[in-house]
Structure formats: C-alpha cells, structure tokens
Enzyme design. Structure first.
Site, PDB file in Angstrom:
ATOM      1  N   ARG A 119      39.164  37.443  42.202  1.00 42.97           N
ATOM      2  CA  ARG A 119      39.536  36.436  41.199  1.00 42.97           C
ATOM      3  C   ARG A 119      39.620  35.060  41.863  1.00 42.97           C
ATOM      4  O   ARG A 119      39.169  34.053  41.303  1.00 42.97           O
ATOM      5  CB  ARG A 119      40.871  36.814  40.540  1.00 42.97           C
ATOM      6  CG  ARG A 119      40.746  38.040  39.630  1.00 42.97           C
ATOM      7  CD  ARG A 119      42.025  38.324  38.860  1.00 42.97           C
ATOM      8  NE  ARG A 119      43.059  38.964  39.657  1.00 42.97           N
ATOM      9  CZ  ARG A 119      43.340  40.266  39.626  1.00 42.97           C
ATOM     10  NH1 ARG A 119      42.668  41.075  38.834  1.00 42.97           N
ATOM     11  NH2 ARG A 119      44.311  40.768  40.370  1.00 42.97           N
ATOM     12  N   ALA A 153      32.548  47.623  25.210  1.00 38.66           N
ATOM     13  CA  ALA A 153      31.780  46.547  25.850  1.00 38.66           C
ATOM     14  C   ALA A 153      30.284  46.659  25.537  1.00 38.66           C
ATOM     15  O   ALA A 153      29.647  45.656  25.202  1.00 38.66           O
ATOM     16  CB  ALA A 153      32.011  46.574  27.362  1.00 38.66           C
ATOM     17  N   CYS A 195      34.093  50.553  40.592  1.00 30.70           N
ATOM     18  CA  CYS A 195      35.234  51.090  41.345  1.00 30.70           C
ATOM     19  C   CYS A 195      35.137  52.612  41.475  1.00 30.70           C
ATOM     20  O   CYS A 195      36.140  53.277  41.705  1.00 30.70           O
ATOM     21  CB  CYS A 195      36.556  50.656  40.731  1.00 30.70           C
ATOM     22  SG  CYS A 195      36.749  51.180  39.035  1.00 30.70           S
TER      23      CYS A 195
HETATM   24  N1  SAH Z   1      38.999  42.812  35.407  1.00 33.45           N
HETATM   25  C1  SAH Z   1      40.326  43.315  35.104  1.00 33.45           C
HETATM   26  C2  SAH Z   1      40.438  44.789  35.315  1.00 33.45           C
HETATM   27  C3  SAH Z   1      39.494  45.632  34.485  1.00 33.45           C
HETATM   28  S1  SAH Z   1      39.850  47.322  34.496  1.00 33.45           S
HETATM   29  C4  SAH Z   1      41.337  42.544  35.900  1.00 33.45           C
HETATM   30  O1  SAH Z   1      40.970  41.789  36.822  1.00 33.45           O
HETATM   31  O2  SAH Z   1      42.536  42.691  35.636  1.00 33.45           O
HETATM   32  C5  SAH Z   1      38.785  47.956  33.307  1.00 33.45           C
HETATM   33  C6  SAH Z   1      39.104  47.572  31.875  1.00 33.45           C
HETATM   34  O3  SAH Z   1      38.086  48.120  31.047  1.00 33.45           O
HETATM   35  C7  SAH Z   1      40.418  48.082  31.329  1.00 33.45           C
HETATM   36  O4  SAH Z   1      41.170  46.997  30.856  1.00 33.45           O
HETATM   37  C8  SAH Z   1      40.027  48.996  30.155  1.00 33.45           C
HETATM   38  O5  SAH Z   1      40.910  48.887  29.045  1.00 33.45           O
HETATM   39  C9  SAH Z   1      38.668  48.474  29.803  1.00 33.45           C
HETATM   40  N2  SAH Z   1      37.721  49.421  29.196  1.00 33.45           N
HETATM   41  C10 SAH Z   1      37.558  50.746  29.429  1.00 33.45           C
HETATM   42  N3  SAH Z   1      36.523  51.230  28.727  1.00 33.45           N
HETATM   43  C11 SAH Z   1      36.004  50.190  28.035  1.00 33.45           C
HETATM   44  C12 SAH Z   1      34.916  50.036  27.133  1.00 33.45           C
HETATM   45  N4  SAH Z   1      34.125  51.068  26.836  1.00 33.45           N
HETATM   46  N5  SAH Z   1      34.675  48.821  26.608  1.00 33.45           N
HETATM   47  C13 SAH Z   1      35.455  47.768  26.911  1.00 33.45           C
HETATM   48  N6  SAH Z   1      36.494  47.855  27.771  1.00 33.45           N
HETATM   49  C14 SAH Z   1      36.769  49.037  28.313  1.00 33.45           C
END
Ligand code: SAH
Length: 398
Positions: free
Chosen positions: A208, A282, A342
């Site tokens: 970040r 997403a 990850c």
């Molecule tokens: N970038 C974030 C962390 C992301 S973790 C940070 O820096 O804090 C992954 C995220 O993906 C989680 O918030 C989860 O709710 C979301 N997620 C899981 N499956 C998903 C999907 N199919 N579409 C959109 N978001 C999703």
C-alpha cells in the site's frame, strides 16, 4: 521410558533439515499412549534423537516439531524464549499494527499473533497451540502489556486439526467494535472481532505504501481513476487517495468491508461518492465495465486465496487468468496493474506465467516494474518454503 515416536528412516533427512511437519506416513511406531497436544520425543529406528514436538492424532500432520535440540526442554521458558525471538525480529515498522508471530515461520507452529494499537489478536491454528493458548496469552500480556488479547480462531484449517471455531476474550478487556490503527501515516478502523483474518490485511502494508509512492511520484496522477478490486476495508483506496488521485472505485463481495472502507476514507479526510463502492462479484463487475467500455488508469487486483491446496492449482490459475485478462482489457495504454496472489500453492513463477498469458490474450504489451511480497513482519522460515505465499507484480500496460 517416555512416550516417543519412532520414525521411518526415509523422513529423517527432511526432519534433520528442520522442516516442522511430521505426517502420519512418517511414523513407524508409537511407544506409549500420548494424549492429543502432548509434547513427544521423535527418534530414529536406532533410538537417536530427531526432535520434539506436539502430537495430534486427529491431524494428518501428527506432530509439529518445536525443537531439534535434544537438550531443549519444552517448558514455560521455552515458549517465552520463542516469543521473545519473534518479537525481537519485528522492526518498529510504519504504524502501530503488525504481525508479531507468524506461526511456523517464527518456529512457533500453529500460532499467529497480530497487534492493533493496544490490542493483540491470537489465532490458535492447531490443537497443540489451542491447548496452550491461555498460557501463551499470559506470557504475551506480561511481555507487552496490551489492553486486551482477543482470540480469532475461526479459521477453516482448524477443522483439519479436529477443532471447532473459537473466538472471544483471552485476556484483559474486550475490544471495542472498531479499533483505530495507524499505517504509513494513514488511519484505519479495524474490526478485530468480526473482520476478515484478524481484522486487517497487514501483509499488504508495504505494498500500500509502494502504491502511494508510485502515484505520488508519477506526473498526472491527480486525474487518475483507480479501480481497487477486492478492496476490503479500503487499504489501497486510502493510500491512493492520499497520493492525490481524483477518484477510487472500490469493489468487494463483502458489504460490511466496503462500509468500513467508506468510514476509513472519511477518517482520512478524503472523499468518494457512494456509487464508487460496489458490492458484488469482481468478475461480474469487471465484465460489466468492459461491456460499458470503461477505462481505468490503475487497477489493483488483490483477490482471496484461490488455491487452498496444491490440488486446486489448475482451477486457481484459471481464476487468476480471468481477472487479470479483464484488468488488462480495462486499462488505458500506459495504465498500471497491481496484481497479487496469496495462494502459496501458486508460486511466483507460475503466477507470472498466468499474468503473461492474460496479457497475450488481451493483445497488449506489458512490463513488470516491480516484484512484490509480504513485509518483514511476515517472515518466511528458510526451512519452511510453504511459508512464502504473497506475491505481486506491478505492471505497466501498453
Ligand atoms: N486489498 C485488501 C485485501 C483484500 S482481501 C486490503 O489491502 O485490505 C480479498 C477481498 O476479496 C476480501 O475483502 C473479500 O471480501 C473479497 N472477495 C472475495 N471473493 C470475492 C469476489 N468473488 N468478488 C469480489 N470480492 C471478493
């Protein structure tokens, strides 16, 4: 003679290299009747000492090794020493939230400890740690004087240890619904009790900061529209807005995560339109953008772990390919992709190949400007390659 495990000769080499896991197939004979969680001595067929660790008859990983030193006794001093060693390698870092204990990678298998300002959060991932969590919380309280220690052992891996989820106060006071932390000079509200993981994706802190630095240094970014896909509580969004970009669109499948993202943006004196928080899948949202002909200057793709095990690698690579292809199709020439995985079962080489495949299918050209990973408070034990999980690429696409 004490309870002990006699190992097959074929596994002695791996154990002498200090890999901490002893699978059921590694065990030749069990002498005595150990209780789950007991500390046992591991020996070769000829009785030579191989290690000491805790036992769980319900797990495929029957023993997690704590020490390879015959003279080392696993008592209170041992645990305190290991905790001190873990704390000693943490840098003050940027802010007041960090991982203090990273399980196998800190030679404390099964134990995760995160710090959020004056609060600690523990995850007991194994039965051996679950049995000792109150003692470990007492030790941590003595060493760090937190306001409270909360348990978030509501993780799926516990089922493989025969454990049910457990959460609640382990020591001291109960944390409030949100705890404010500081990271890279920005403020965030963290939901310790109900957020994902232990509340925050601490492993992305430096990435970040790197996004913030890139946007700040690159000319023209004040006109940028950034897409923060899998945005959770807005970590990357706040970092981008703090760099001065005009607009960040955050999407996530979790409405509660995005609600906190909205609060975090406001907490930092930034603003975003309510329609710039999109709850949904997403892939569907990105496809919708493609149909609408939308174009972005910078896209962050930080999806959850697509491969839980090595058997799921193929399916996971298809998932990564799909979202990276969509991202490449949505970026203007000269745009930036910050893409992550990850899944430890998808290694850095494979991930790069998948991103390459997506670029080719998009009919674009692209460069890797940076390789990213987790920060030093998420160490990888050299003897435990499984500990390496987070990888990211910063690409520029043309
Ligand atoms: N970038 C974030 C962390 C992301 S973790 C940070 O820096 O804090 C992954 C995220 O993906 C989680 O918030 C989860 O709710 C979301 N997620 C899981 N499956 C998903 C999907 N199919 N579409 C959109 N978001 C999703």
């Amino acid at each position: 003679m004490s309870t002990r495990i006699i190992l097959h000769d074929k596994v002695l080499k791996s154990i002498s290299r200090r890999h901490p896991w002893v699978f059921s197939g590694a065990i030749k004979t069990i002498k005595g009747t150990p209780e789950d969680g007991d500390i046992l001595r591991l020996v070769a067929g000829d009785g030579t000492f191989a290690g000491r660790g805790y036992w769980n008859s319900h797990s495929q990983i029957r023993v997690r090794i704590l020490s390879w030193n015959e003279d080392e006794v696993i008592d209170q001093d041992f645990w305190e020493g290991r905790l001190r060693r873990a704390l000693d390698s943490r840098e003050p870092g940027s802010g007041n939230a960090r991982r203090l204990v990273h399980a196998e990678n800190d030679y404390l298998p099964g134990l995760v400890v995160d710090q959020y300002a004056d609060w600690l959060v523990i995850q007991a991932l194994t039965l051996g740690i679950n049995r000792r969590k109150h003692m470990l919380a007492e030790l941590l309280a003595e060493m760090l004087q937190p306001t409270g220690i909360y348990e978030r052992s509501d993780v799926e891996v516990r089922a493989r240890e025969g454990l049910v989820p457990e959460t609640g106060v382990l020591w001291g006071a109960e944390p409030p619904d949100v705890v404010e932390i500081e990271e890279n000079g920005q403020r965030f509200l963290v939901d310790i009790k109900a957020g994902q993981k232990t509340g925050f994706y601490l492993d992305q802190r430096e990435n970040r900061a790197a996004l913030h630095a890139m946007l700040k240094q690159h000319p023209g970014t004040e006109d940028y529209i950034v897409l923060n896909a899998f945005g959770y509580t807005g970590g990357f969004a706040v970092a981008a807005l703090a760099a001065g970009v005009q607009r960040v669109i955050s999407l996530d499948s979790s409405a509660s995560a995005l609600a906190l993202a909205e609060r975090n943006i406001a907490l930092n004196g930034q603003s975003a339109d309510p329609e710039d928080f999109m709850v949904g899948n997403a892939g569907d949202i990105l496809r919708g953008f493609r149909e609408q002909g939308r174009v972005f200057d910078c896209i962050i793709l930080d999806p959850p772990k697509f491969a839980q095990t090595s058997r799921q690698v193929e399916r996971a690579t298809r998932g990564y390919k799909d979202i990276n292809l969509l991202a490449f199709q949505l970026l203007r020439a000269g745009g930036w992709l910050w893409t992550f995985s990850c899944s430890n079962a998808v290694d850095a080489d494979l991930f790069q190949k998948v991103v390459f495949g997506a670029l080719v299918d998009a009919g674009r050209e692209g460069q890797i400007l940076r390789h990213l990973s987790a920060p030093p408070d998420h160490p990888v034990a050299l003897t435990f390659p499984e500990g390496s999980y987070l990888k990211g690429l910063v690409c520029r696409v043309w």
